[in-house]
Design a protein around this motif. Structure first.
Motif, PDB file in Angstrom:
ATOM      1  N   LEU A   1       0.819  -1.214   0.000  1.00  0.00           N
ATOM      2  CA  LEU A   1       0.000   0.000   0.000  1.00  0.00           C
ATOM      3  C   LEU A   1       0.853   1.264   0.000  1.00  0.00           C
ATOM      4  CD1 LEU A   1      -2.606  -1.058   2.718  1.00  0.00           C
ATOM      5  CD2 LEU A   1      -2.799  -1.320   0.227  1.00  0.00           C
ATOM      6  N   GLU A   2       2.079   1.135   0.485  1.00  0.00           N
ATOM      7  CA  GLU A   2       2.920   2.318   0.652  1.00  0.00           C
ATOM      8  C   GLU A   2       4.390   1.909   0.645  1.00  0.00           C
ATOM      9  OE1 GLU A   2       0.910   5.123   3.335  1.00  0.00           O
ATOM     10  OE2 GLU A   2       2.832   5.294   4.356  1.00  0.00           O
ATOM     11  N   CYS A   3       5.226   2.747   0.077  1.00  0.00           N
ATOM     12  CA  CYS A   3       6.661   2.465   0.057  1.00  0.00           C
ATOM     13  C   CYS A   3       7.428   3.745   0.351  1.00  0.00           C
ATOM     14  CB  CYS A   3       7.064   1.906  -1.311  1.00  0.00           C
ATOM     15  SG  CYS A   3       8.846   1.619  -1.470  1.00  0.00           S
ATOM     16  N   TRP A   4       8.259   3.671   1.367  1.00  0.00           N
ATOM     17  CA  TRP A   4       9.136   4.784   1.723  1.00  0.00           C
ATOM     18  C   TRP A   4      10.544   4.454   1.231  1.00  0.00           C
ATOM     19  CZ3 TRP A   4       7.859   9.237   4.669  1.00  0.00           C
ATOM     20  CH2 TRP A   4       6.518   9.296   5.085  1.00  0.00           C
ATOM     21  N   ASP A   5      10.995   5.161   0.217  1.00  0.00           N
ATOM     22  CA  ASP A   5      12.338   4.943  -0.322  1.00  0.00           C
ATOM     23  C   ASP A   5      13.321   5.931   0.307  1.00  0.00           C
ATOM     24  OD1 ASP A   5      11.944   2.803  -2.101  1.00  0.00           O
ATOM     25  OD2 ASP A   5      11.144   4.141  -3.648  1.00  0.00           O
ATOM     26  N   PHE A   6      14.381   5.371   0.869  1.00  0.00           N
ATOM     27  CA  PHE A   6      15.464   6.178   1.439  1.00  0.00           C
ATOM     28  C   PHE A   6      16.685   5.967   0.542  1.00  0.00           C
ATOM     29  CE2 PHE A   6      12.619   4.896   4.890  1.00  0.00           C
ATOM     30  CZ  PHE A   6      12.307   6.133   5.462  1.00  0.00           C
ATOM     31  N   LYS A   7      16.921   6.913  -0.362  1.00  0.00           N
ATOM     32  CA  LYS A   7      17.939   6.757  -1.403  1.00  0.00           C
ATOM     33  C   LYS A   7      19.279   7.329  -0.950  1.00  0.00           C
ATOM     34  CE  LYS A   7      14.398   7.208  -5.000  1.00  0.00           C
ATOM     35  NZ  LYS A   7      13.969   7.969  -6.207  1.00  0.00           N
ATOM     36  N   VAL A   8      20.315   6.511  -1.082  1.00  0.00           N
ATOM     37  CA  VAL A   8      21.664   6.919  -0.672  1.00  0.00           C
ATOM     38  C   VAL A   8      22.497   7.236  -1.919  1.00  0.00           C
ATOM     39  CG1 VAL A   8      23.725   6.284   0.627  1.00  0.00           C
ATOM     40  CG2 VAL A   8      21.517   5.303   1.269  1.00  0.00           C
ATOM     41  N   GLU A   9      23.032   8.439  -1.959  1.00  0.00           N
ATOM     42  CA  GLU A   9      23.961   8.810  -3.025  1.00  0.00           C
ATOM     43  C   GLU A   9      25.320   9.077  -2.392  1.00  0.00           C
ATOM     44  OE1 GLU A   9      22.519  12.022  -5.442  1.00  0.00           O
ATOM     45  OE2 GLU A   9      20.527  11.114  -5.657  1.00  0.00           O
ATOM     46  N   TYR A  10      26.367   8.733  -3.120  1.00  0.00           N
ATOM     47  CA  TYR A  10      27.727   8.856  -2.579  1.00  0.00           C
ATOM     48  C   TYR A  10      28.412  10.093  -3.149  1.00  0.00           C
ATOM     49  CZ  TYR A  10      26.640   4.192  -0.974  1.00  0.00           C
ATOM     50  OH  TYR A  10      26.026   3.132  -0.357  1.00  0.00           O
ATOM     51  N   GLU A  11      28.951  10.914  -2.244  1.00  0.00           N
ATOM     52  CA  GLU A  11      29.589  12.161  -2.645  1.00  0.00           C
ATOM     53  C   GLU A  11      31.095  12.083  -2.418  1.00  0.00           C
ATOM     54  OE1 GLU A  11      27.068  14.882  -0.285  1.00  0.00           O
ATOM     55  OE2 GLU A  11      26.097  15.393  -2.178  1.00  0.00           O
ATOM     56  N   GLU A  12      31.812  13.007  -3.042  1.00  0.00           N
ATOM     57  CA  GLU A  12      33.277  12.944  -3.048  1.00  0.00           C
ATOM     58  C   GLU A  12      33.924  13.432  -1.749  1.00  0.00           C
ATOM     59  OE1 GLU A  12      35.149  11.518  -5.475  1.00  0.00           O
ATOM     60  OE2 GLU A  12      33.158  10.951  -6.213  1.00  0.00           O
ATOM     61  N   GLY A  13      33.220  14.285  -1.003  1.00  0.00           N
ATOM     62  CA  GLY A  13      33.826  14.854   0.209  1.00  0.00           C
ATOM     63  C   GLY A  13      34.816  15.944  -0.140  1.00  0.00           C
ATOM     64  N   ASP A  14      35.816  16.102   0.692  1.00  0.00           N
ATOM     65  CA  ASP A  14      36.846  17.132   0.521  1.00  0.00           C
ATOM     66  C   ASP A  14      38.089  16.482  -0.084  1.00  0.00           C
ATOM     67  OD1 ASP A  14      39.073  18.882   1.028  1.00  0.00           O
ATOM     68  OD2 ASP A  14      37.838  19.971   2.466  1.00  0.00           O
ATOM     69  N   ALA A  15      38.281  16.687  -1.391  1.00  0.00           N
ATOM     70  CA  ALA A  15      39.360  15.994  -2.122  1.00  0.00           C
ATOM     71  C   ALA A  15      40.748  16.330  -1.571  1.00  0.00           C
ATOM     72  CB  ALA A  15      39.282  16.339  -3.607  1.00  0.00           C
ATOM     73  N   THR A  16      40.984  17.595  -1.269  1.00  0.00           N
ATOM     74  CA  THR A  16      42.296  18.019  -0.770  1.00  0.00           C
ATOM     75  C   THR A  16      42.604  17.403   0.583  1.00  0.00           C
ATOM     76  OG1 THR A  16      41.979  20.135  -1.906  1.00  0.00           O
ATOM     77  CG2 THR A  16      43.741  20.041  -0.267  1.00  0.00           C
ATOM     78  N   LEU A  17      41.629  17.478   1.475  1.00  0.00           N
ATOM     79  CA  LEU A  17      41.822  16.944   2.825  1.00  0.00           C
ATOM     80  C   LEU A  17      41.899  15.414   2.803  1.00  0.00           C
ATOM     81  CD1 LEU A  17      42.146  18.221   5.611  1.00  0.00           C
ATOM     82  CD2 LEU A  17      39.702  17.948   5.976  1.00  0.00           C
TER      83      LEU A  17
END
Length: 207
Positions: A96-112
């Motif tokens: 009857l219902e679907c709650w999607d929790f979508k995870v995307e991956y980010e680069e963060g702080d490249a220099t650090l």
């Protein structure tokens, strides 16, 4: 002291823990708001500057703890694309219902990250918590427009993971979810600078 040293550093593990903490509170909130279990089986706690409700049912607590402990490991290793909390009609198993929790991956702080020799992000924890607070308030507000569930319902959670994951015992592969006559609502997203979380609810429109 350099500006870089004063930044709030977030590790992959720390970011995954923030994501899973949000999932715990969001899933509990859905179970409460959608009336799947009696209101008296939930207790109020203060988090992110607001009151959140958590189930005290030992089976639900154990289920979510096991689920999120495993999910945290997979999120650290970039194995999960989303988790779906589904609400089913007990009588006929219709979703009857679907709650999607979508995870995307980010680069963060490249220099650090290069300097630390591990992937890290930099974002003020208070800012992250404020963003989560805004999403949690939206989750609670869905009660105003989601259809009333006038039948006995149960729930399950599906983890959409890569095929090379080691699947724990007692976990089974799930069938694709279909909801007839569906409507969906996108809630606000939040980011830790390493992970972005989007929350979408899809629900059946009853005749």
């Amino acid at each position: 002291m350099s500006q870089q040293q004063t930044k709030n550093i977030i590790t992959l593990r720390g970011s995954a823990q923030i994501i899973c903490e949000y999932l715990k509170f969001a899933m509990n909130s859905v179970l409460f708001q959608r009336g799947l279990y009696p209101a008296e089986t939930f207790k109020a706690e203060q988090h992110y500057g607001i009151t959140l409700l958590l189930s005290e049912d030992s089976q639900i607590k154990n289920f979510l703890t096991n689920l999120l402990t495993q999910s945290e490991e997979w999120i650290v290793n970039k194995k999960v694309s989303k988790l779906s909390l589904i609400i089913l009609d007990v009588a006929n198993k219709e979703v009857l219902e679907c709650w999607d929790f979508k995870v995307e991956y980010e680069e963060g702080d490249a220099t650090l990250s290069k300097e630390k020799n591990e992937t890290v992000g930099t974002k003020d924890l208070k800012k992250i918590q404020q963003e989560i607070r805004d999403v949690m308030l939206q989750v609670a507000a869905t009660i105003s427009y989601l259809p009333f569930l006038d039948r006995r319902c149960s729930f399950d959670v599906l983890v959409h993971a890569k095929t090379d994951c080691d699947i724990p015992e007692k976990w089974a592969e799930a069938e694709p979810i279909t909801i007839t006559n569906a409507q969906n609502v996108q809630l606000k997203s939040f980011t830790t600078s390493l992970h972005k979380m989007e929350t979408v609810v899809t629900y059946k429109l009853f005749d």
